[in-house]
Enzyme design. Structure first.
Site, PDB file in Angstrom:
ATOM      1  N   TRP A 106       0.834  -1.207   0.000  1.00  0.00           N
ATOM      2  CA  TRP A 106       0.000   0.000   0.000  1.00  0.00           C
ATOM      3  C   TRP A 106       0.867   1.254   0.000  1.00  0.00           C
ATOM      4  CZ3 TRP A 106      -4.307  -1.162  -1.950  1.00  0.00           C
ATOM      5  CH2 TRP A 106      -4.976  -2.350  -1.625  1.00  0.00           C
ATOM      6  N   ASP A 176      -2.047   6.510   6.328  1.00  0.00           N
ATOM      7  CA  ASP A 176      -3.064   5.588   5.834  1.00  0.00           C
ATOM      8  C   ASP A 176      -3.350   4.623   6.977  1.00  0.00           C
ATOM      9  OD1 ASP A 176      -4.548   3.579   4.670  1.00  0.00           O
ATOM     10  OD2 ASP A 176      -3.130   3.144   3.049  1.00  0.00           O
ATOM     11  N   LYS A 200     -12.452  -2.221   6.591  1.00  0.00           N
ATOM     12  CA  LYS A 200     -11.711  -3.097   7.501  1.00  0.00           C
ATOM     13  C   LYS A 200     -12.276  -2.988   8.922  1.00  0.00           C
ATOM     14  CE  LYS A 200      -8.770  -3.351   3.923  1.00  0.00           C
ATOM     15  NZ  LYS A 200      -7.950  -2.445   3.152  1.00  0.00           N
TER      16      LYS A 200
HETATM   17  C1  LIG Z   1      -7.359  -2.006   1.979  1.00  0.00           C
HETATM   18  C2  LIG Z   1      -6.314  -0.974   2.035  1.00  0.00           C
HETATM   19  C3  LIG Z   1      -6.199   0.027   1.059  1.00  0.00           C
HETATM   20  C4  LIG Z   1      -7.083   0.088  -0.162  1.00  0.00           C
HETATM   21  O1  LIG Z   1      -8.324   0.518   0.168  1.00  0.00           O
HETATM   22  P1  LIG Z   1      -9.453   0.771  -0.943  1.00  0.00           P
HETATM   23  O2  LIG Z   1     -10.538   1.364  -0.109  1.00  0.00           O
HETATM   24  O3  LIG Z   1      -9.786  -0.547  -1.539  1.00  0.00           O
HETATM   25  O4  LIG Z   1      -8.919   1.728  -1.937  1.00  0.00           O
HETATM   26  C5  LIG Z   1      -5.212   0.978   1.223  1.00  0.00           C
HETATM   27  N1  LIG Z   1      -4.387   0.961   2.272  1.00  0.00           N
HETATM   28  C6  LIG Z   1      -4.442   0.000   3.224  1.00  0.00           C
HETATM   29  C7  LIG Z   1      -3.496   0.017   4.358  1.00  0.00           C
HETATM   30  C8  LIG Z   1      -5.417  -0.993   3.116  1.00  0.00           C
HETATM   31  O5  LIG Z   1      -5.490  -1.949   4.064  1.00  0.00           O
END
Ligand SMILES: *Cc1c(COP(=O)(O)O)cnc(C)c1O
Length: 365
Positions: A106, A176, A200
């Protein structure tokens, strides 16, 4: 072994488990939402009934994370992935550089987008180490004139997690937190911007939470499309266009559930206990299970491990599936096994999985 009402042991990495009580409440309110004679999905996003839903979700998040007064809370679309682009678009000014700490796939994706808009470089990377660890704070190399420093607080695919956050002083810290927001207490005031796709720990997919310091907004580029400016959404309470109303409703209900559980402190305690059940089996397996993450960098949300051969892994995954454990295969990019133990995954599911692991070792060790 089986849970009631046909609920499975859900270890999916995202979208992932939601609290049963929230699903049941949503079901009960589905066709007649609080006396409106409509589903929440059928309400106008300009109606008082929806506005209440929207603002309750915001205020619950503010309370749970103790978000200071000088921050804005936004509900956006496009997932965490669109934030990878919006952040440099808004905040990477010409003449400045953005620094990224590389801790997994990511981070790589976020870094790639930044380079499309301006100058970005890596403040540190654990790639050489197959992303088993979080770089030491003392190893981060960045400049006080940087536009921002970007980190990924929890690495969903590799199963590592930051335990302490860098003190970046004048440099805005951006994180993030898609896969660990609301899983443990954080000091929001250390961050200039926090973002997270909801699917999540917060709710269903379709809504992305952004928490942004007002001061940072003042430095944003203005020459970008309206929908991609944070200020557009700030100025309109995330109602510039039609928001993902049902997702925001579910988010508010999940936040209400966290409050009922005793808030973040209590959730964090449970998350530690849940992860410990599985890490203990790994640590006491004499190498039968091989944890991917370095011990100091272990994630409490995504537990990644391998078995001694691909063949044995295949057998493990197929037996796990038969026993009703869903989603324990590793990410398609790295393989292996992964149990995601997000907030809504019950202790009992982790207990059952840890017992399954012990039994599998007995039968195959
Ligand atoms: C799942 C995830 C993403 C991607 O998220 P989307 O909503 O599918 O764009 C980005 N960063 C992390 C750390 C993730 O776990």
């Amino acid at each position: 072994m089986k849970l009631d009402v046909q609920r499975t042991y859900n270890f999916n990495a995202g979208p992932s488990a939601l609290p049963l009580s929230v699903l049941e409440k949503a079901q009960a309110e589905l066709v007649n939402f609080r006396g409106t004679g409509m589903s929440v999905m059928e309400l106008s996003h300009r109606s008082a009934a929806y506005e209440e839903v929207h603002n309750v979700a915001k205020s619950r998040l503010k309370e749970l994370l103790s978000i200071p007064y000088n921050y804005e809370i936004l509900f956006l679309q496009g997932g965490a992935s669109l934030q990878f682009s919006m952040i440099p678009m808004n905040f990477l000014q010409s003449g400045k550089k953005a620094s990224y700490v590389m801790t997994g796939s990511w981070s790589e994706k976020a870094f790639k987008e930044a380079k499309l808009f301006g100058e970005a470089y890596q403040a540190a990377s654990s790639k050489e180490d197959k992303y088993r660890t979080i770089p030491k704070l003392s190893d981060l190399i960045f400049d006080q004139s940087d536009a921002y420093l970007h980190i990924t607080s929890n690495n969903t695919i590799y199963g590592t997690q930051w335990k302490v956050f860098p003190n970046t002083e004048n440099v805005p810290l951006i994180a993030d937190m898609s896969s660990d927001i609301l899983s443990r207490p954080i000091d929001v005031s250390k961050f200039a911007l926090i973002y997270a796709g909801a699917q999540k720990n917060l709710g269903p997919s379709g809504v992305t939470v952004v928490i942004i310091r007002k001061e940072l907004l003042e430095q944003a580029n203005t020459n970008i499309p309206t929908m991609l400016k944070y200020s557009t959404h700030v100025n309109n309470n995330s109602l510039y266009n039609t928001p993902p109303t049902f997702g925001i409703y579910m988010l508010g209900e999940v936040l209400g559930w966290v409050q009922e559980q005793g808030g973040i402190q209590e959730i964090a305690k449970r998350n530690e206990e849940k992860a410990k059940l599985i890490y203990d089996v790994i640590d006491q397996s004499n190498g039968f299970y091989i944890g991917h993450a370095g011990t100091d960098s272990r994630s409490l949300m995504n537990i990644t491990f391998n078995l001694q051969s691909e063949e044995l892994e295949k057998k493990f995954l197929s037996e796990a599936k038969k026993e009703g454990f869903v989603g324990v295969n590793g990410h398609r990019s790295i393989g292996g096994c992964r149990a995601s133990t997000y907030n809504a995954v019950p202790y009992e599911a982790c207990k059952a999985f840890s017992e399954f692991m012990v039994q599998f070792q007995k039968n195959n060790g």
